[in-house]
Design an enzyme around this catalytic site. Structure first.
Site, PDB file in Angstrom:
ATOM      1  CG  ASP A 130      -3.261  -0.056  10.329  1.00  0.00           C
ATOM      2  OD1 ASP A 130      -2.150  -0.456  10.732  1.00  0.00           O
ATOM      3  OD2 ASP A 130      -3.400   0.955   9.612  1.00  0.00           O
ATOM      4  CB  CYS A 175      -0.922  -0.014   1.220  1.00  0.00           C
ATOM      5  SG  CYS A 175      -2.255   1.208   1.140  1.00  0.00           S
TER       6      CYS A 175
END
Length: 228
Positions: free
Chosen positions: A138, A14
């Site tokens: 996360d 990402c």
């Protein structure tokens, strides 16, 4: 054929901003490439730029557009530029807001680092976002991700059917080539997501680190195959 792994953890890289990094991530073996459409992020790209970069992706490599508390117009712009994208909602979006986009999406769970992580009700969160294709795990940091911090991987019952780790969880937050094997063998997620762990600087990826990360994921898969 006998040496082919049974277990295969998918890989998302990402926060890419450059053509060379997109190409290197694909060559390393990434299954998905994430583009950050959050203007306040140091890894941010515009919808138009995301479209330019996504058009470099070959078949079967999925573009992912990351939004943080975005307006509907901004989400629509991203979808227009990258029509085959999977969406990732990484802010404070409600289940209704995520579903309103009418597109397949990932929902990020921002888990506090350290002992406080155990207080996060991940089972409830996963049920609230049952329409998401996956829950992305996360660490809760300022700036909505990319902070290089992990959360306590031992804090949750990964085998619980409401989590379905091996088919519905994406492990993220502070992953690196050095620690991803431990994360995969403990959590057994469907996929892993890396950003800062394969960077030279924010938004600038390191080709060697990306290849090392993918190799470490494959090594983790081999360990799982051997352990059964």
């Amino acid at each position: 054929m006998q040496n082919m792994p049974i277990h295969r953890t998918r890989i998302k890289i990402c926060g890419l901003t450059r053509e060379d990094d997109v190409d290197a991530a694909v060559h390393a073996g990434a299954d998905a490439i994430g583009f950050v459409l959050y203007p306040s992020s140091p890894r941010a790209v515009t919808p138009a730029r995301a479209g330019e970069l996504a058009r470099r992706l070959p078949a079967f490599v999925t573009p992912v557009l990351l939004f943080v508390n975005a307006t509907r117009d901004h989400v629509d712009q991203g979808c227009s530029e990258v029509p085959n994208a999977l969406l990732q909602f990484h802010g404070d979006e409600s289940p209704e807001t995520c579903k309103a986009a009418a597109r397949p999406y990932l929902r990020a769970a921002r888990i506090p680092p350290g002992p406080a992580g155990a207080g996060f009700d991940l089972l409830k969160y996963a049920l609230q976002h049952s329409d998401a294709q996956a829950i992305l795990l996360d660490a809760h940091v300022e700036g909505y991700g990319g902070g290089g911090q992990t959360f306590d991987w031992t804090a949750f019952p990964w085998s619980h059917p409401h989590l379905s780790a091996s088919s519905r969880l994406v492990l993220s937050g502070g992953l690196t080539p050095a620690n991803v094997i431990d994360g995969i063998t403990l959590v057994r997620p469907w996929a892993v997501d890396v950003s800062s762990g394969v960077e030279m600087s924010k938004g600038i990826k390191d080709r060697t680190k990306m290849f090392a990360f993918v190799a470490a994921v494959r090594a983790a898969d081999a360990l799982i195959d051997r352990s059964g």
